[in-house]
Scaffold this motif. Structure first.
Motif, PDB file in Angstrom:
ATOM      1  N   GLU A  53       0.829  -1.212   0.000  1.00 41.82           N
ATOM      2  CA  GLU A  53       0.000   0.000   0.000  1.00 41.82           C
ATOM      3  C   GLU A  53       0.865   1.263   0.000  1.00 41.82           C
ATOM      4  N   VAL A  54       1.996   1.221   0.712  1.00 40.10           N
ATOM      5  CA  VAL A  54       2.912   2.363   0.700  1.00 40.10           C
ATOM      6  C   VAL A  54       3.599   2.475  -0.659  1.00 40.10           C
ATOM      7  N   GLU A  55       3.996   1.328  -1.231  1.00 39.82           N
ATOM      8  CA  GLU A  55       4.605   1.357  -2.561  1.00 39.82           C
ATOM      9  C   GLU A  55       3.661   1.990  -3.582  1.00 39.82           C
ATOM     10  N   GLU A  56       2.379   1.640  -3.508  1.00 37.99           N
ATOM     11  CA  GLU A  56       1.398   2.235  -4.418  1.00 37.99           C
ATOM     12  C   GLU A  56       1.262   3.733  -4.151  1.00 37.99           C
ATOM     13  N   LEU A  57       1.238   4.134  -2.896  1.00 35.95           N
ATOM     14  CA  LEU A  57       1.087   5.542  -2.535  1.00 35.95           C
ATOM     15  C   LEU A  57       2.287   6.375  -2.990  1.00 35.95           C
ATOM     16  N   ILE A  58       3.493   5.851  -2.784  1.00 34.16           N
ATOM     17  CA  ILE A  58       4.731   6.561  -3.141  1.00 34.16           C
ATOM     18  C   ILE A  58       5.001   6.469  -4.640  1.00 34.16           C
ATOM     19  N   GLY A  59       4.629   5.344  -5.241  1.00 36.33           N
ATOM     20  CA  GLY A  59       4.788   5.215  -6.689  1.00 36.33           C
ATOM     21  C   GLY A  59       5.935   4.346  -7.153  1.00 36.33           C
TER      22      GLY A  59
END
Length: 197
Positions: A66-72
């Motif tokens: 979820e953090v990877e998706e948020l950060i990109g």
């Protein structure tokens, strides 16, 4: 929700939004609850998470993906995961706890100072992995509700998450067993190296 929150200390926004609701709903409700001095916690993903972090909730608890998706982008190292937690905190939330298979990385406020903590436990032989993030959040919030210090909240959350993986079913825990596991939880302060360039 706003009516019921009048008697609440903590409100958790968790899971995906039902079809047809706007992705900024959690963000709108967080802003309303801030006026009521209620602690707001967000555990969601995608656009609702993106909108919610900008509303400056007290705590967000995404997992790594979820953090990877948020950060990109994906993270290749512990250092990158640590920096990502700080990046998410810079978007607005007061505290960020990124759950990991062996614990969490957490940027928390202690005596008004923001500190990055790495909390880990030796993974147990997993009977069920689903729901361990929910068990972490339940344990963390139970300790926080009792007024425990941040380090104890993180340790109990990680112990609850680990304990839940040893049981069949989703997110089931025995709080007594989780308390026993707290002795196996390691906690350290993470120092990020200054970026050059």
């Amino acid at each position: 929700l706003l009516y019921l929150a009048r008697g609440a200390a903590i409100v958790v926004f968790a899971g995906s939004l039902p079809p047809g609701l706007q992705p900024d709903l959690y963000a709108l409700l967080i802003r309303e609850l801030q006026r009521a001095d209620v602690i707001t916690v967000v555990d969601t993903d995608g656009e609702p998470l993106r909108q919610a972090v900008r509303a400056e909730p007290d705590v967000v608890t995404p997992n790594v993906s979820e953090v990877e998706e948020l950060i990109g982008h994906e993270f290749a190292s512990e250092e990158e995961r640590s920096r990502a937690v700080a990046e998410v905190a810079a978007l607005g939330p007061h505290e960020v706890i990124m759950t990991l298979p062996d614990g969490c990385l957490a940027q928390v406020l202690i005596d008004g100072q923001s500190l990055l903590k790495r909390v880990r436990i030796e993974p147990r032989e997993a009977v069920a992995k689903r729901g361990s993030g929910d068990a972490f959040l339940a344990g963390y919030l139970a300790a926080r509700y009792e007024g425990r210090p941040p380090d104890q909240c993180l340790r109990f959350g990680v112990a609850c998450g680990a304990e839940s993986t040893t049981r069949p079913g989703i997110g089931l825990i025995d709080p007594r067993e989780a308390r026993r596991l707290m002795g196996d939880v390691e906690l350290s302060v993470v120092e990020l190296a200054a970026e050059v360039g």
